[in-house]
Structures are given as C-alpha cells and as structure tokens.
Design a protein around this motif. Structure first.
Motif, PDB file in Angstrom:
ATOM      1  N   MET A  54      47.229  41.247  41.448  1.00 51.89           N
ATOM      2  CA  MET A  54      46.651  41.950  40.312  1.00 51.89           C
ATOM      3  C   MET A  54      46.610  43.463  40.584  1.00 51.89           C
ATOM      4  N   GLN A  56      48.223  45.171  42.909  1.00 54.82           N
ATOM      5  CA  GLN A  56      49.550  45.728  43.174  1.00 54.82           C
ATOM      6  C   GLN A  56      50.280  46.021  41.854  1.00 54.82           C
ATOM      7  N   GLU A  57      50.200  45.068  40.942  1.00 56.86           N
ATOM      8  CA  GLU A  57      50.853  45.259  39.649  1.00 56.86           C
ATOM      9  C   GLU A  57      50.175  46.372  38.858  1.00 56.86           C
ATOM     10  N   ALA A  60      51.248  49.695  40.077  1.00 57.75           N
ATOM     11  CA  ALA A  60      52.597  50.019  39.601  1.00 57.75           C
ATOM     12  C   ALA A  60      52.557  50.525  38.158  1.00 57.75           C
ATOM     13  N   ARG A  61      51.556  50.077  37.391  1.00 65.86           N
ATOM     14  CA  ARG A  61      51.408  50.548  36.007  1.00 65.86           C
ATOM     15  C   ARG A  61      50.593  51.835  35.947  1.00 65.86           C
ATOM     16  N   GLN A  63      47.328  52.014  36.907  1.00 67.50           N
ATOM     17  CA  GLN A  63      45.924  51.720  36.595  1.00 67.50           C
ATOM     18  C   GLN A  63      45.056  51.827  37.844  1.00 67.50           C
ATOM     19  N   ILE A  68      41.599  47.725  36.153  1.00 70.36           N
ATOM     20  CA  ILE A  68      42.178  46.394  36.362  1.00 70.36           C
ATOM     21  C   ILE A  68      41.078  45.337  36.428  1.00 70.36           C
TER      22      ILE A  68
END
Lengths: 217, 113
Positions: A54, A56-57, A60-61, A63, A68
């Motif tokens: 969660m 890590q993604e 990448a966005r 946030q 998050i």
C-alpha cells in the motif's frame, strides 16, 4: 517461527528498505504495534506485506502516509487487529515456551561462563560444582520479566513519541540497581550445580527453543 | 463531507457494490468511492473492511503484478458476497424510503406554515 513465516518476514524487512525514510519509520511503528497483539507472527507478517504494498504504491503516486492510511495510525492498526484470528491457547503456550527457553538458555550460559571464570581465578581448589545463589536465581527471573515488560510496553505505545528514551533509561537503571541489591544481599549459595549438568540443561533448553520456534507460526 | 459515523454501516455494502462491477484493488475502490461522491476515503479505511469481508467469505483476494509496485491485492465478490449485496440493496432501499418519508413530511409541514 516456521520456515514460511521466516521467509515472509525476511522478504518484508528487505523490501521495507525501498520505502522513503519517513514511511520506513512509520511502518516500524505499525509493525511494533502489531507485535503486541495476540495474532500469530504469520498473520502479522501478511498484514505487514499488504501495508508495505500500500505504502509503496502510494509513494509511487506521490501520496503521503496520511493520504494513504488516514490520520489515525493507531485506529488503523486496531481495526486491522480486530479482524485477525488470535493465537489459540496451545499456540500461546508454544510461543511463550520458545521465548522463555531461549532467554533461559542464554542466561544460564552467561552464568556458566562467569562461574567457571570465578572458580578458576579465586585460588581455591578447582571444582566443577558451581554455587548457585538466591541472588542469581532471582536476578535471572527479574531480568526476564523486566525485559518482556519493557518490550511489551514499547510495542503497545509505539505511536506515542514522548518519553520513550527516558523510559528505557529508567528501566535500565532500575534493572542494574535491583541486580546489585540481589547480588549483595543474596550471596549465600542455595545449591551447587555441576558444570556438566548446566551444559546439558542449556542444550535441552536450546532444543526446546528450536522445536517450539519451528512449531510457532 | 459525510460524517464517518453515518458512513460506517453502509461502506461495506458499497464496497461489495463496487466489487460486483469488476474485481479491483484497494486504491481503485477508494478512487471510485470518491467519484461517486463519497468524498476522500483513504485506502487505510477500506483495507480493514476488506479484511473483514474476506474473513467472512464475502470477497476473495488474489495477488497480481501491477505497473506501479511489484504486486497488488485484487478483491472479487464471492457468491456469498453477491447474496450479501442483494440483502444490502434491499435494506438500504428500505432505510432510504423511511428517511425520505420522514424528511418529506418535515418539508411538507414547513411548506404549510
């Protein structure tokens, strides 16, 4: 812990290093908080991996952790923990046994080394029958209890920044003080233990640790 | 913004509704909820709910590779989840009707004054 859990834990720890420093620190707090729960290590690590994905993604966005996860990290953890299956009585006994047997094995090893050094350099006739004092025995129990109490406390309060180092320092001083007291006032040997028997005891405790650790999930 | 307390009872049903369209992952559910007008609901709010739905056998999860991270957890509706969604739709329609009746009666009263 068993092989699958250990593998997952190592994989998670390795991947955690790819996160930003801020998120690494947060994840450490989250995992510490999960550790204080009665869910099995395997369940904790599955959740650890999901949160890692969660974060890590989200990174990448672009946030932040607050975007998050939300603003209340502890509430997030509590909601997760409410859904995880708890350790059964049997699992808890196995887990407790693995921790206590390892700690006892280490403490008896330290005692054995120092006692052997003691009899070697005291000038008295050398013997493998080593004295066990009430102070040493109580000291060992106090060390185990304080150490786990402290770990438990730190894990449960992992989201509170304040006073953590002070608490550690205080517990450390209390520990040293108690051990000194015990050493001074309870010097009388309770019984004598042969070094060979102690070595066997250490080996048995270590085997108990190995077996229970393998059983623990 | 819809107060959290008010949202609480309906969010699980709404997640089931989103999953009934197609299998998807946490962040996508959060974005879709925002697009439907639910406001900002972080992934961290949705994840524990998904864990509960998974535990109760209403959704199933599978890990797939993604373009952003090494892996993503995709959720899909199980037959039990499908049945639960039907139940939610009925219950919500009932609630919505009841609240609607009350609110329109209140509005009617003020209109006559």
């Amino acid at each position: 812990m068993n092989k699958t859990t250990k593998q997952l834990l190592e994989e998670n720890d390795l991947r955690e290093k790819q996160l930003s420093l801020e998120n690494q620190k947060l994840l450490t707090d989250i995992v510490a908080y999960l550790r204080s729960s009665s869910a099995s290590t395997y369940q904790q690590e599955l959740v650890h991996r999901d949160i890692l994905d969660m974060l890590q993604e989200g990174e990448a966005r672009g946030q932040t952790a607050r975007e998050i996860i939300g603003v209340d990290f502890q509430a997030f953890c509590d909601e997760i923990l409410a859904e995880l299956p708890k350790r059964s009585m049997k699992q808890r006994i196995v887990y407790g046994l693995s921790i206590v047997s390892l700690t006892a094995a280490v403490l008896i090893s330290i005692w054995l080394v120092f006692s052997l050094l003691g009899v070697s350099f005291q000038g008295r006739p050398f013997t493998l029958w080593l004295p066990v004092t009430a102070g040493q025995l109580l000291g060992g129990v106090v060390i185990i209890a304080l150490a786990y109490g402290l770990v438990e406390y730190i894990c449960r309060t992992s989201f509170g920044e304040q006073n953590r180092t002070r608490l550690q320092a205080i517990s450390f001083l209390v520990c040293i003080f108690l051990i000194f007291l015990l050493r001074i006032f309870l010097q009388r040997p309770l019984f004598y233990l042969h070094a060979g028997i102690a070595a066997v005891l250490i080996a048995v405790l270590f085997v108990i640790y190995k077996v229970t650790d393998r059983l623990e999930s | 913004m819809i107060p959290t307390q008010m949202l609480k009872g309906t969010l699980e049903g709404c997640i089931l509704g989103i999953l009934s369209q197609k299998e998807t992952y946490g962040y996508e559910i959060s974005s879709q909820l925002a697009a439907y007008g639910f406001g900002t609901i972080p992934e961290g709010t949705i994840y524990p709910l998904l864990l509960r739905l998974e535990k109760n056998g209403l959704v199933s999860a599978a890990y797939r590779p993604s373009e952003l991270g090494p892996r993503r957890k995709y959720y899909s509706l199980t037959p039990a989840g499908e049945a639960e969604l039907q139940q939610f739709m009925q219950n919500y329609a009932e609630l919505s009707r009841a609240v609607g009746n009350l609110l329109s009666a209140l509005k009617g009263d003020t209109d006559h004054e």
